[in-house]
Design an enzyme around this catalytic site. Structure first.
Site, mmCIF file in Angstrom:
data_model
loop_
_atom_site.group_PDB
_atom_site.id
_atom_site.type_symbol
_atom_site.label_atom_id
_atom_site.label_comp_id
_atom_site.label_asym_id
_atom_site.label_seq_id
_atom_site.Cartn_x
_atom_site.Cartn_y
_atom_site.Cartn_z
ATOM 1 N N HIS A 97 1.024 -1.268 0.062
ATOM 2 C CA HIS A 97 0.028 0.001 -0.007
ATOM 3 C C HIS A 97 0.816 1.159 0.126
ATOM 4 O O HIS A 97 1.972 1.228 0.566
ATOM 5 C CB HIS A 97 -0.879 0.104 1.326
ATOM 6 C CG HIS A 97 -2.061 0.938 1.275
ATOM 7 N ND1 HIS A 97 -1.479 2.205 2.017
ATOM 8 C CD2 HIS A 97 -3.013 1.238 1.311
ATOM 9 C CE1 HIS A 97 -2.528 3.095 1.786
ATOM 10 N NE2 HIS A 97 -3.658 2.333 1.560
ATOM 11 N N ASP A 124 3.028 -4.873 8.058
ATOM 12 C CA ASP A 124 1.915 -3.902 7.961
ATOM 13 C C ASP A 124 0.755 -4.861 8.123
ATOM 14 O O ASP A 124 0.383 -5.614 7.252
ATOM 15 C CB ASP A 124 2.002 -3.264 6.518
ATOM 16 C CG ASP A 124 0.566 -2.467 6.195
ATOM 17 O OD1 ASP A 124 -0.281 -2.875 6.800
ATOM 18 O OD2 ASP A 124 0.644 -1.822 5.163
ATOM 19 N N CYS A 160 -4.983 2.368 -3.626
ATOM 20 C CA CYS A 160 -3.826 2.936 -2.810
ATOM 21 C C CYS A 160 -2.582 2.030 -3.182
ATOM 22 O O CYS A 160 -1.734 1.986 -2.081
ATOM 23 C CB CYS A 160 -3.891 3.503 -1.441
ATOM 24 S SG CYS A 160 -5.104 4.511 -0.995
ATOM 25 N N LYS A 207 -10.259 -0.817 10.795
ATOM 26 C CA LYS A 207 -10.410 -2.067 9.700
ATOM 27 C C LYS A 207 -10.756 -2.966 10.696
ATOM 28 O O LYS A 207 -10.825 -4.069 10.107
ATOM 29 C CB LYS A 207 -9.018 -2.167 9.002
ATOM 30 C CG LYS A 207 -8.814 -1.046 8.128
ATOM 31 C CD LYS A 207 -7.910 -1.259 7.036
ATOM 32 C CE LYS A 207 -7.175 -0.225 6.487
ATOM 33 N NZ LYS A 207 -7.967 0.332 5.330
HETATM 34 N N1 7TS Z 1 -1.681 -0.977 4.590
HETATM 35 C C1 7TS Z 1 -2.722 -1.554 4.028
HETATM 36 C C2 7TS Z 1 -2.375 -2.977 3.720
HETATM 37 C C3 7TS Z 1 -3.985 -0.996 3.674
HETATM 38 O O1 7TS Z 1 -4.966 -1.679 3.074
HETATM 39 C C4 7TS Z 1 -4.501 0.216 4.208
HETATM 40 C C5 7TS Z 1 -5.519 0.939 4.177
HETATM 41 C C6 7TS Z 1 -3.101 0.853 4.817
HETATM 42 C C7 7TS Z 1 -2.089 0.515 5.162
HETATM 43 C C8 7TS Z 1 -3.298 2.460 5.437
HETATM 44 O O2 7TS Z 1 -4.160 2.361 6.588
HETATM 45 P P1 7TS Z 1 -4.849 3.675 7.154
HETATM 46 O O3 7TS Z 1 -5.779 3.067 8.250
HETATM 47 O O4 7TS Z 1 -3.524 4.130 7.926
HETATM 48 O O5 7TS Z 1 -5.324 4.460 6.130
HETATM 49 N N2 7TS Z 1 -6.276 0.153 2.894
HETATM 50 C C9 7TS Z 1 -7.229 0.811 2.086
HETATM 51 C C10 7TS Z 1 -7.999 0.041 1.214
HETATM 52 O O6 7TS Z 1 -7.882 -1.118 0.819
HETATM 53 N N3 7TS Z 1 -8.986 0.799 0.878
HETATM 54 O O7 7TS Z 1 -8.691 2.058 1.566
HETATM 55 C C11 7TS Z 1 -7.878 2.022 2.269
#
Ligand code: 7TS
Length: 420
Positions: free
Chosen positions: A136, A213, A377, A239
């Site tokens: 990501h 991650d 992303c 999540k």
């Molecule tokens: N790493 C992974 C694997 C992710 O799926 C996401 C967010 C992040 C990091 C970042 O997470 P945050 O909570 O700090 O934003 N993924 C997604 C997605 O798949 N669609 O929208 C956000």
């Protein structure tokens, strides 16, 4: 499933019972565009159960005060609630100590914290940071910024056509210059479950620390940081059925001790003078300023909720849905799945012949079916497969086979509108 089960996991619910918990989520009974909501966008963010909503509401109604500085009852209650949540997260991840649990905004901030503080302490010109081709953006850009600051070099382990890591290349790229390996546990764009234990063991054989991650693994698999022996593990509360703006970084105590602070301000200090400031004990050294207290409390409630159900049961339920969804989607003429790794969790990414994913998403929305379309992303993943975007249905514990049937029916409607 590659993750191991923490010794602390309770027996939980049977896989078949998990979907019965759909009614715990008030939003799932609403309609969109006059149709019942079919929510298939949990990789983006999950919906929240009553238990989390109620706990956050109660915090603000009955306990709200600032923490760690209380001379009054409310401050004691708020501190107990927040620190209680930290203990729940420790237990959820099977970390040794709450000193190793830093509360952050989410995965993105956790990775930025490590890139900044570990980077400042341990990375110099000519060193290498090793990531993978399925990260990501939040596990790419912080390392690029670090490389720009220090003159270190970013290296990338390639992925194959299925969306699996090429482990021989990983072994080849690991070298005495490697200062950190940072990789995704479960890919948000492909659903691949990476063999993180093997990756960690290979890195540790060369004394290289590993960041995992866990944004997409924490909701879907039991995670045990002690068994994995990872050095850092990042996840986002939103999540795992908790609130936005609250997440955690697990880090081995030896690293947190050795790393300089991330941000300066209140709460992270022991004493301040204009000549010299000393820092607070762990984990507070990394938590400057007033924290997202209600968010942390809500995250604790989400952890309780998930553990009550049992991650093993949730994983089994979602595995069944993934197999069913894969089979049903492949029946649709012109549909190609993107990401066909042997170990997958939670994600069905796909494209349809000459129909743009945004059109798919828009038509499905009118049918009440919420998915995400775009690059998720993870633009380098799209580039790897020569695609501008995919459509992605992603699963949560509340989904059912009926939700996937609604997706397939909606895709039938898409084909009809495009004259297929
Ligand atoms: N790493 C992974 C694997 C992710 O799926 C996401 C967010 C992040 C990091 C970042 O997470 P945050 O909570 O700090 O934003 N993924 C997604 C997605 O798949 N669609 O929208 C956000």
């Amino acid at each position: 499933m590659s993750a191991t089960t923490p010794a602390t996991t309770k027996p939980g619910a049977a896989a078949g019972d998990i979907a019965a918990h759909r009614s715990d989520f008030p939003i799932l009974s609403r309609q969109v565009h006059g149709k019942p909501l079919v929510y298939l966008d949990s990789a983006n963010t999950t919906q929240k159960p009553e238990a989390v909503l109620e706990r956050m509401d109660r915090y603000y109604r009955d306990e709200n005060a600032n923490i760690h500085r209380g001379t009054h009852l409310l401050s004691e209650l708020a501190t107990a609630a927040y620190e209680g949540a930290r203990e729940k997260v420790r237990s959820f991840l099977n970390a040794r100590s709450t000193r190793e649990i830093v509360f952050v905004r989410g995965t993105t901030e956790a990775i930025n914290l490590v890139a900044s503080s570990y980077g400042q302490g341990f990375v110099k010109a000519g060193d290498e940071i090793l990531i993978t081709g399925m990260e990501h953006h939040s596990n790419i850009v912080p390392w690029q910024l670090l490389c720009q600051r220090t003159g270190a070099v970013l290296k990338v382990v390639p992925i194959d056509d299925r969306g699996e890591l090429v482990l021989e290349e990983y072994e080849r790229l690991l070298s005495e210059r490697t200062k950190l390996v940072s990789l995704v546990h479960v890919s948000n764009a492909l659903g691949t479950v990476n063999p993180v234990k093997r990756v960690i063991d290979l890195a540790h054989a060369r004394n290289v620390p590993v960041l995992v991650d866990g944004a997409q693994s924490a909701p879907h698999l039991p995670v045990d940081v002690a068994a994995l022996d990872c050095d850092f593990f990042a996840f986002s509360g939103h999540k795992i059925y908790g609130p936005t703006g609250a997440g955690a970084l697990y880090a081995k105590e030896k690293w947190l001790e050795a790393m300089p602070p991330y941000q300066g301000g209140g709460d992270m200090i022991a004493s301040v003078s204009f000549e010299k400031t000393t820092y607070n004990e762990l984990p507070y050294k990394f938590e400057a300023g007033t924290s997202n207290i209600a968010g942390g409390v809500g995250l604790g409630a989400a952890v309780d909720y998930l553990r009550e159900l049992g991650l093993d049961a949730v994983a089994a339920h979602e595995h069944d849905l993934l197999a069913y969804g894969t089979e049903r989607l492949l029946e649709i003429p012109g549909l190609t799945l993107v990401g066909t790794a042997r170990e997958k969790a939670g994600v069905l990414s796909f494209v349809m012949d000459e129909i743009h994913p945004h059109d798919i998403g828009t038509i499905l929305d009118r049918e009440g079916v919420a998915i995400r379309t775009g690059h998720h992303c993870a633009q380098p993943v799209m580039t790897r497969y020569g695609l501008p975007a995919t459509a992605r249905a992603s699963l949560g514990l509340y989904n059912t086979r009926a939700d996937l049937d609604a997706l397939v029916a909606g895709l039938g409607r898409v084909r009809e509108l495009f004259g297929r």
